[in-house]
Design an enzyme around this catalytic site. Structure first.
Site, PDB file in Angstrom:
ATOM      1  N   CYS A 149       0.869  -1.183   0.000  1.00 14.09           N
ATOM      2  CA  CYS A 149       0.000   0.000   0.000  1.00 14.09           C
ATOM      3  C   CYS A 149       0.907   1.234   0.000  1.00 14.09           C
ATOM      4  O   CYS A 149       1.548   1.527   1.020  1.00 14.09           O
ATOM      5  CB  CYS A 149      -0.906  -0.013   1.233  1.00 14.09           C
ATOM      6  SG  CYS A 149      -1.975   1.442   1.352  1.00 14.09           S
TER       7      CYS A 149
ATOM      8  N   CYS B 160      -4.722   6.022  -4.646  1.00 11.11           N
ATOM      9  CA  CYS B 160      -4.103   4.693  -4.481  1.00 11.11           C
ATOM     10  C   CYS B 160      -2.635   4.870  -4.849  1.00 11.11           C
ATOM     11  O   CYS B 160      -2.322   5.120  -6.026  1.00 11.11           O
ATOM     12  CB  CYS B 160      -4.790   3.681  -5.402  1.00 11.11           C
ATOM     13  SG  CYS B 160      -3.992   2.066  -5.453  1.00 11.11           S
TER      14      CYS B 160
HETATM   15  N1  LIG Z   1      -6.325  -2.248  -2.494  1.00  6.76           N
HETATM   16  C1  LIG Z   1      -4.906  -2.578  -2.761  1.00  6.76           C
HETATM   17  C2  LIG Z   1      -4.050  -2.325  -1.499  1.00  6.76           C
HETATM   18  C3  LIG Z   1      -4.015  -0.843  -1.121  1.00  6.76           C
HETATM   19  C4  LIG Z   1      -3.375  -0.027  -2.200  1.00  6.76           C
HETATM   20  C5  LIG Z   1      -3.533   1.474  -2.092  1.00  6.76           C
HETATM   21  N2  LIG Z   1      -4.352   1.977  -1.023  1.00  6.76           N
HETATM   22  C6  LIG Z   1      -2.177   2.159  -2.143  1.00  6.76           C
HETATM   23  O1  LIG Z   1      -2.042   3.257  -1.595  1.00  6.76           O
HETATM   24  O2  LIG Z   1      -1.277   1.586  -2.787  1.00  6.76           O
HETATM   25  C7  LIG Z   1      -4.771  -4.050  -3.158  1.00  6.76           C
HETATM   26  O3  LIG Z   1      -5.630  -4.859  -2.749  1.00  6.76           O
HETATM   27  O4  LIG Z   1      -3.779  -4.359  -3.831  1.00  6.76           O
END
Ligand SMILES: N[C@H](CCC[C@H](N)C(=O)O)C(=O)O
Length: 287
Positions: free
Chosen positions: A94, A224
């Site tokens: 993340c 994200c």
């Molecule tokens: N939902 C993403 C994880 C969080 C990614 C995102 N919040 C970031 O800042 O990279 C996954 O299942 O791969």
């Protein structure tokens, strides 16, 4: 800044910190010795914006030696970001979370100096906490997976698959504002058997894009971090480039990405909103 709790059996309340990176928000749970039983049900309840604190995910702050699935060869005292999506699922990495996690370690006095090593299931992500509160994360090498498709509002887009430690598919569209991301877009489950984060980008200029994202395990989020890295790789690929710098505007703010052959960097803010303790009755309600 709270340092965390042991367990309720010790009569000590469970501390939390609420923070976000470009409005991708997280509950930070200090748990250095791995005492908390952080079940999927508790993660879902914590992230629920009515029955819990509300967040896109949970960042458990735990030493590697307290983890059952810590990577081999990692120093037992290393700080590990045990990341969970709002639906309770575990994800490898993340990017916005690393920024918040690194700043938490600094502000809580758990590390000295601006350089912080944050471990994740995708490996170590070195971070630098700048004096202005922004954080630069070495996101590792982004790996292009090839083309695949996604369907939104019955329109099928061909996008570029990119692995940033977690899976992404980035599609170029004329207008990100026109997309309805209120439900799960379709994707190729053979190409992405573990699910996928779906980014949609609008090219604003040679080094600037606008992005929206439907995140695996969450839904649409305001940002994200790993997705902005994947989006930058795809935006460069549109110009037949494999390296460069890209400014990414997401609904929750703006981040700066650099893409090199061997690694990428993500620079953006990390903010803390609140800190407090979970009530014992709440914690015991959800198992
Ligand atoms: N939902 C993403 C994880 C969080 C990614 C995102 N919040 C970031 O800042 O990279 C996954 O299942 O791969």
């Amino acid at each position: 800044m709270v340092l965390g709790a042991r367990t309720y059996c010790g009569g000590v309340a469970i501390a939390f910190v609420k923070g976000h990176g470009t409005e991708n928000d997280f509950v930070v749970l200090p748990d250095p010795d791995g005492d908390l039983e952080l079940t999927e049900g508790r993660v879902r309840a914590l992230c629920d914006r009515q029955r819990g604190l509300g967040a896109d995910g949970v960042l458990r702050v735990v030493r590697a030696k307290a983890l059952a699935d810590a990577p081999a060869g990692i120093d037992g005292d290393a700080w590990f970001m045990d990341y969970r999506n709002a639906d309770g699922s575990v994800a490898e990495m993340c990017g916005n979370g690393v920024r918040v996690f690194a700043r938490y370690l600094r502000d809580a006095g758990l590390v000295d100096g601006p350089e912080v090593q944050v471990w994740s299931r995708a490996g170590v992500r070195p971070a630098t906490v700048h004096t202005n509160g922004t954080v630069t994360v070495d996101m590792g090498q982004a790996r292009v997976l090839g083309q695949s498709t996604t369907t939104v509002n019955e329109v099928t887009h061909t996008g570029l698959g990119v692995d940033v430690g977690n899976p992404h598919l980035v599609s170029v569209v004329d207008s990100v504002a026109a997309l309805d991301l209120s439900t799960q877009p379709g994707f190729d489950r053979d190409f992405f058997p573990r699910g996928v984060n779906l980014e949609f980008i609008e090219v604003l200029g040679p080094t600037e894009i606008r992005m929206r994202v439907h995140e695996r395990g969450v839904g649409e989020t305001r940002s994200c971090g790993t997705g902005t890295v994947a989006a930058a790789v795809a935006a460069l690929a549109v110009r037949y480039l494999t390296t460069g710098a890209v400014t990414v505007h997401i609904p929750g703010g703006t981040v700066e990405i650099t893409v090199a052959e061997d690694t990428c960097t993500l620079t953006g803010p990390a903010e803390f909103v609140a800190e407090g303790t979970l009530t014992e009755s709440w914690w015991n309600t959800y198992a």
